[in-house]
Design a protein around this motif. Structure first.
Motif, mmCIF file in Angstrom:
data_model
loop_
_atom_site.group_PDB
_atom_site.id
_atom_site.type_symbol
_atom_site.label_atom_id
_atom_site.label_comp_id
_atom_site.label_asym_id
_atom_site.label_seq_id
_atom_site.Cartn_x
_atom_site.Cartn_y
_atom_site.Cartn_z
ATOM 1 N N SER A 149 0.670 -1.147 -0.021
ATOM 2 C CA SER A 149 0.020 -0.167 -0.030
ATOM 3 C C SER A 149 0.887 1.408 -0.040
ATOM 4 O O SER A 149 0.961 1.880 1.031
ATOM 5 C CB SER A 149 -1.011 0.074 1.232
ATOM 6 N N HIS A 150 1.087 1.691 -1.083
ATOM 7 C CA HIS A 150 1.755 2.883 -1.302
ATOM 8 C C HIS A 150 0.979 3.801 -2.308
ATOM 9 O O HIS A 150 0.848 3.780 -3.116
ATOM 10 C CB HIS A 150 3.457 2.651 -1.868
ATOM 11 N N ASP A 151 0.387 4.647 -1.236
ATOM 12 C CA ASP A 151 -0.786 5.515 -1.931
ATOM 13 C C ASP A 151 -0.102 6.456 -3.099
ATOM 14 O O ASP A 151 1.008 6.979 -2.609
ATOM 15 C CB ASP A 151 -1.187 6.447 -1.122
ATOM 16 N N GLY A 152 -0.561 6.422 -4.366
ATOM 17 C CA GLY A 152 -0.038 7.341 -5.265
ATOM 18 C C GLY A 152 0.633 6.506 -6.323
ATOM 19 O O GLY A 152 0.917 6.770 -7.386
ATOM 20 N N ILE A 153 1.131 5.196 -6.000
ATOM 21 C CA ILE A 153 1.409 4.316 -7.152
ATOM 22 C C ILE A 153 0.380 3.677 -7.592
ATOM 23 O O ILE A 153 -0.571 3.335 -7.266
ATOM 24 C CB ILE A 153 2.449 2.988 -6.537
ATOM 25 N N GLY A 154 0.475 3.594 -9.086
ATOM 26 C CA GLY A 154 -0.647 2.881 -10.030
ATOM 27 C C GLY A 154 -1.081 4.065 -10.759
ATOM 28 O O GLY A 154 -0.798 5.058 -10.822
ATOM 29 N N ARG A 155 -1.848 3.472 -11.826
ATOM 30 C CA ARG A 155 -2.271 4.487 -12.968
ATOM 31 C C ARG A 155 -3.218 5.318 -12.751
ATOM 32 O O ARG A 155 -4.150 5.170 -12.059
ATOM 33 C CB ARG A 155 -2.784 3.717 -14.212
ATOM 34 N N GLY A 156 -2.998 6.762 -12.888
ATOM 35 C CA GLY A 156 -4.048 7.751 -12.723
ATOM 36 C C GLY A 156 -3.829 8.178 -11.333
ATOM 37 O O GLY A 156 -3.243 7.687 -10.443
ATOM 38 N N ARG A 157 -4.400 9.274 -11.115
ATOM 39 C CA ARG A 157 -4.374 9.913 -9.605
ATOM 40 C C ARG A 157 -6.076 10.227 -9.476
ATOM 41 O O ARG A 157 -6.583 11.202 -8.707
ATOM 42 C CB ARG A 157 -3.761 11.358 -9.809
ATOM 43 N N GLY A 158 -6.830 9.351 -9.642
ATOM 44 C CA GLY A 158 -8.380 9.505 -9.288
ATOM 45 C C GLY A 158 -8.427 8.800 -7.925
ATOM 46 O O GLY A 158 -7.709 8.771 -7.135
ATOM 47 N N PRO A 159 -9.918 9.015 -7.622
ATOM 48 C CA PRO A 159 -10.068 8.649 -6.052
ATOM 49 C C PRO A 159 -9.887 7.251 -5.682
ATOM 50 O O PRO A 159 -9.905 6.985 -4.463
ATOM 51 C CB PRO A 159 -11.592 9.026 -5.884
ATOM 52 N N PHE A 160 -9.410 6.276 -6.589
ATOM 53 C CA PHE A 160 -9.081 4.886 -6.176
ATOM 54 C C PHE A 160 -8.035 4.355 -6.854
ATOM 55 O O PHE A 160 -7.489 5.031 -7.965
ATOM 56 C CB PHE A 160 -10.024 3.899 -6.118
ATOM 57 N N GLU A 161 -7.082 3.496 -6.378
ATOM 58 C CA GLU A 161 -5.858 2.974 -6.901
ATOM 59 C C GLU A 161 -6.390 1.642 -7.653
ATOM 60 O O GLU A 161 -7.159 0.886 -7.068
ATOM 61 C CB GLU A 161 -4.709 2.549 -6.020
ATOM 62 N N SER A 162 -5.666 1.019 -8.678
ATOM 63 C CA SER A 162 -5.976 0.045 -9.289
ATOM 64 C C SER A 162 -4.650 -0.884 -9.379
ATOM 65 O O SER A 162 -3.686 -0.019 -10.106
ATOM 66 C CB SER A 162 -6.590 0.064 -10.303
ATOM 67 N N ARG A 163 -4.337 -2.240 -9.364
ATOM 68 C CA ARG A 163 -3.428 -2.900 -9.641
ATOM 69 C C ARG A 163 -3.729 -4.058 -10.337
ATOM 70 O O ARG A 163 -4.405 -4.969 -9.698
ATOM 71 C CB ARG A 163 -2.392 -3.201 -8.269
ATOM 72 N N GLN A 164 -3.322 -4.321 -11.402
ATOM 73 C CA GLN A 164 -3.766 -5.466 -12.293
ATOM 74 C C GLN A 164 -2.736 -6.586 -11.830
ATOM 75 O O GLN A 164 -1.484 -6.521 -11.649
ATOM 76 C CB GLN A 164 -3.682 -5.455 -13.503
ATOM 77 N N VAL A 165 -3.307 -7.677 -11.410
ATOM 78 C CA VAL A 165 -2.346 -8.784 -11.044
ATOM 79 C C VAL A 165 -2.138 -9.787 -12.703
ATOM 80 O O VAL A 165 -1.018 -10.137 -12.884
ATOM 81 C CB VAL A 165 -3.100 -9.961 -10.237
#
Length: 351
Positions: A149-165
């Protein structure tokens, strides 16, 4: 007219980003059960209209405001009617269809400039109305490691994070055997003031992430097959949504590069050559809420998506969502238009 009816207030730092995004304002001049978006809604650079999850979640939020505090949603059935315009406010009209001792039914219609863009029917049940003796069973959560859980990592800066497995069963000759796995979570911490309703609306918001796109992914068909396809899509989106073309182009290029990396890692190409997506858009969306207490939307929620059928220019996708402790919290279904680019226009027939 701007993106909101009333002047948007500054973001409330005591609430998470997703709570701020989904906040509603009553419009008492129109009626007692009419609400509007407090802040402008997100238009993803790669989409024709506002993010579908926003309409789903705000309809749920509006309906929740009209039921007793001990009633929670167990199902909602939605239809996307028209693309929402992020430059215009949305009015959510709630109809109180039925109020019973154990169940309540609501319909919500989202409108822009008097036209319906989205409609949903929701059913709520009173907590504890099922009694102490219950029939229980559930599907076990796949054993997949939770991302850091590193907030800010992942595509986009929307209200939620998304990580594809990734895609499971890539080697299967049948697309229906393959599944898309990913994690989502709301950024920041959902406030205690927002309560369980805020976690449920955040779940509804995130449930639309990557959903109908699963059909193309399990067939190993990239969304954009060439730089020319990206340029064409960017120009079309700019025309429809008024978004800066360079911003759209960068977003779409990032998507295309991500897809290319995924295919290289899996050493897979399209199941059939020369297939390109011509149109992909959601038609309907259903959520069955299961355990509504044992999860937090600001912690990683695992989703697994599979598509049992595609044909006739449409595709169907099933999604199951689990909390970190393995609790199955929701099952979702979505059908959408999934059309390939044709070598030549289909011939018309006279009736």
């Amino acid at each position: 007219m701007g993106a909101t009816i009333f002047e948007a207030p500054p973001h409330d730092p005591a609430k998470s980003q997703i709570e701020n995004v989904l906040e509603l304002t009553p419009v008492t001049d129109i009626g007692p059960d009419v609400f509007t978006n407090t802040r402008p809604l997100w238009h993803p650079p790669g989409a024709r209209g506002i993010y579908g999850g926003a309409a789903i979640a705000q309809c749920l939020s509006a309906a929740q405001k009209t039921v007793p505090a001990d009633f929670f949603p167990h199902s909602m059935h939605c239809y996307f009617v028209l693309s929402g315009d992020s430059r215009l406010p949305v009015l959510y009209h709630v109809e109180r269809v039925r109020d019973g001792r154990s169940f309540a039914t609501r319909t919500v219609q989202a409108r822009q400039q008097g036209r319906p863009i989205f409609t949903t029917t929701l059913s709520f049940d009173r907590e504890g109305s099922g009694g102490k003796k219950q029939i229980k069973h559930t599907i076990k959560k796949p054993d997949v490691a939770v991302p850091e859980s590193h907030d800010g990592i992942g595509r986009g800066r929307g209200p939620f994070e998304s990580r594809q497995v990734g895609i499971t069963n890539r080697d299967s000759p049948h697309a229906a055997d393959r599944t898309l796995q990913l994690f989502n979570k709301a950024r920041g911490t959902i406030s205690s003031e927002g309560g369980r309703q805020a976690h449920l609306t955040a779940l509804a918001y995130m449930s639309d992430s990557y959903f109908i796109g699963t059909v193309a992914k399990v067939h190993n068909i990239p969304r954009f097959s060439s730089p020319g396809a990206i340029d064409k899509a960017a120009a079309l989106i700019k025309k429809d949504a008024g978004v800066e073309e360079e911003v759209v182009k960068k977003y779409l290029t990032d998507l295309a590069e991500q897809e290319e990396r995924e295919l290289k890692l899996s050493k897979k190409t399209s199941d059939e050559p020369n297939r390109e997506i011509g149109m992909m858009v959601s038609l309907d969306h259903t959520i069955y809420f299961h355990d509504r207490r044992e999860f937090r939307a600001d912690e990683w929620i695992f989703s697994e998506m599979k598509t049992p059928w595609a044909g006739a220019g449409r595709g169907l996708v099933l999604q199951q969502m689990w909390a970190q402790d393995g609790t199955l919290i929701a099952t979702c279904v979505q059908e959408g238009v999934v059309r390939l680019k044709q070598d030549k226009p289909p011939s018309s027939s006279k009736l």
